[in-house]
Design a protein around this motif. Structure first.
Motif, PDB file in Angstrom:
ATOM      1  N   PHE A  79      37.941  23.558  12.154  1.00 40.15           N
ATOM      2  CA  PHE A  79      38.551  23.960  10.893  1.00 40.15           C
ATOM      3  C   PHE A  79      39.760  23.076  10.636  1.00 40.15           C
ATOM      4  CE2 PHE A  79      41.558  26.309   8.348  1.00 40.15           C
ATOM      5  CZ  PHE A  79      40.764  26.762   7.310  1.00 40.15           C
ATOM      6  N   ALA A  81      43.186  22.683   8.611  1.00 40.90           N
ATOM      7  CA  ALA A  81      44.170  23.450   7.844  1.00 40.90           C
ATOM      8  C   ALA A  81      44.403  22.832   6.465  1.00 40.90           C
ATOM      9  CB  ALA A  81      45.478  23.542   8.617  1.00 40.90           C
ATOM     10  N   TRP A  83      42.324  21.876   4.405  1.00 42.64           N
ATOM     11  CA  TRP A  83      41.368  22.409   3.432  1.00 42.64           C
ATOM     12  C   TRP A  83      42.007  23.505   2.588  1.00 42.64           C
ATOM     13  CZ3 TRP A  83      36.883  23.261   7.423  1.00 42.64           C
ATOM     14  CH2 TRP A  83      36.299  22.021   7.738  1.00 42.64           C
ATOM     15  N   LEU A  84      42.916  24.265   3.183  1.00 44.49           N
ATOM     16  CA  LEU A  84      43.553  25.377   2.479  1.00 44.49           C
ATOM     17  C   LEU A  84      44.355  24.921   1.266  1.00 44.49           C
ATOM     18  CD1 LEU A  84      44.757  27.370   5.604  1.00 44.49           C
ATOM     19  CD2 LEU A  84      42.823  27.952   4.115  1.00 44.49           C
ATOM     20  N   THR A  85      44.709  23.645   1.217  1.00 40.45           N
ATOM     21  CA  THR A  85      45.485  23.122   0.085  1.00 40.45           C
ATOM     22  C   THR A  85      44.606  22.795  -1.113  1.00 40.45           C
ATOM     23  OG1 THR A  85      45.313  20.810   0.806  1.00 40.45           O
ATOM     24  CG2 THR A  85      47.171  22.114   1.677  1.00 40.45           C
ATOM     25  N   HIS A  86      43.296  22.729  -0.923  1.00 40.46           N
ATOM     26  CA  HIS A  86      42.388  22.387  -2.021  1.00 40.46           C
ATOM     27  C   HIS A  86      42.226  23.584  -2.959  1.00 40.46           C
ATOM     28  CE1 HIS A  86      38.740  21.155  -4.139  1.00 40.46           C
ATOM     29  NE2 HIS A  86      39.066  19.919  -3.779  1.00 40.46           N
ATOM     30  N   ASP A  87      42.296  23.322  -4.258  1.00 47.81           N
ATOM     31  CA  ASP A  87      42.233  24.389  -5.263  1.00 47.81           C
ATOM     32  C   ASP A  87      40.954  25.222  -5.181  1.00 47.81           C
ATOM     33  OD1 ASP A  87      44.689  23.596  -6.216  1.00 47.81           O
ATOM     34  OD2 ASP A  87      43.854  22.336  -7.814  1.00 47.81           O
ATOM     35  N   PHE A  89      38.922  25.695  -2.438  1.00 47.52           N
ATOM     36  CA  PHE A  89      38.481  26.082  -1.097  1.00 47.52           C
ATOM     37  C   PHE A  89      38.157  27.575  -1.005  1.00 47.52           C
ATOM     38  CE2 PHE A  89      39.330  27.519   3.273  1.00 47.52           C
ATOM     39  CZ  PHE A  89      38.337  26.805   3.914  1.00 47.52           C
ATOM     40  N   ARG A  90      39.041  28.410  -1.498  1.00 53.36           N
ATOM     41  CA  ARG A  90      38.825  29.861  -1.410  1.00 53.36           C
ATOM     42  C   ARG A  90      37.539  30.268  -2.128  1.00 53.36           C
ATOM     43  NH1 ARG A  90      42.363  34.211  -0.334  1.00 53.36           N
ATOM     44  NH2 ARG A  90      41.499  36.168  -1.060  1.00 53.36           N
ATOM     45  N   ILE A  93      34.456  29.271  -0.043  1.00 59.33           N
ATOM     46  CA  ILE A  93      34.200  30.201   1.068  1.00 59.33           C
ATOM     47  C   ILE A  93      33.634  31.518   0.550  1.00 59.33           C
ATOM     48  CG2 ILE A  93      35.313  31.589   2.875  1.00 59.33           C
ATOM     49  CD1 ILE A  93      34.867  28.667   3.636  1.00 59.33           C
ATOM     50  N   ASN A 118      33.574  18.947   3.137  1.00 58.45           N
ATOM     51  CA  ASN A 118      34.655  18.060   3.573  1.00 58.45           C
ATOM     52  C   ASN A 118      34.341  16.616   3.206  1.00 58.45           C
ATOM     53  OD1 ASN A 118      37.138  17.524   5.089  1.00 58.45           O
ATOM     54  ND2 ASN A 118      35.775  16.485   6.517  1.00 58.45           N
TER      55      ASN A 118
END
Length: 167
Positions: A79, A81, A83-87, A89-90, A93, A118
């Motif tokens: 994983f 981290a 990735w969490l900054t990408h608009d 990503f949430r 998931i 990715n």
């Protein structure tokens, strides 16, 4: 105790300073040393100058047994981290996670899809970093043998791009 210098390949400069043709200067200031016992124990020692990125000195990588090509293998899922900054990503998931499926097959499916995401959406920051470091190293090798205003500007531009990737 007497020390022996470990032989270097190219480039023959490990330090550089200056951001214009007029102020650019470079030299080999750094060395790798060993004693005679170590030299006899590792006769295939090899060095590699890495690109100077955060400093005006090139890091020197010493391999006692030479550098062998790294085999291409499938790396385990990790994983990232960042990735969490990408608009998106949430949302990605949430659309891929199916609570009704068994956990282990779901984890495998989502990890495969994350690796594709990715590569194709997030644009693999590790690949960008490797490419930028290789380009910086190539420019620095050229600058060790010839001074060029364009190469100096390119090096500064590539360093800035690398800083942005690493943020």
């Amino acid at each position: 105790m007497d020390f022996l210098e470990i032989e270097f390949g190219v480039p023959n400069h490990t330090w550089a300073r200056g951001t214009s043709l007029e102020t650019r200067t470079s030299a080999r200031l750094d060395s790798a040393l060993c004693n005679a016992d170590w030299s006899l124990r590792f006769p295939n020692v090899t060095t590699k100058d890495l690109p100077a990125v955060q400093s005006d000195h090139c890091p020197i990588l010493i391999s006692p047994n030479g550098f062998a090509p790294i085999a291409s293998i499938k790396k385990p899922f990790k994983f990232q981290a960042a990735w969490l900054t990408h608009d998106n990503f949430r949302e990605f998931i949430e659309t891929k996670w199916d609570k009704s499926r068994p956990l282990f097959p779901l984890l495998k499916k989502v990890s495969d899809e994350l690796q594709d995401w990715n590569r194709n959406v997030f644009h693999n920051i590790f690949k960008k970093k490797r490419n930028l470091l290789a380009r910086i190293g190539g420019v620095q090798k050229c600058l060790a043998s010839q001074r060029s205003r364009d190469l100096i500007k390119l090096e500064a531009k590539l360093r800035k791009e690398l800083d942005e990737v690493l943020e």
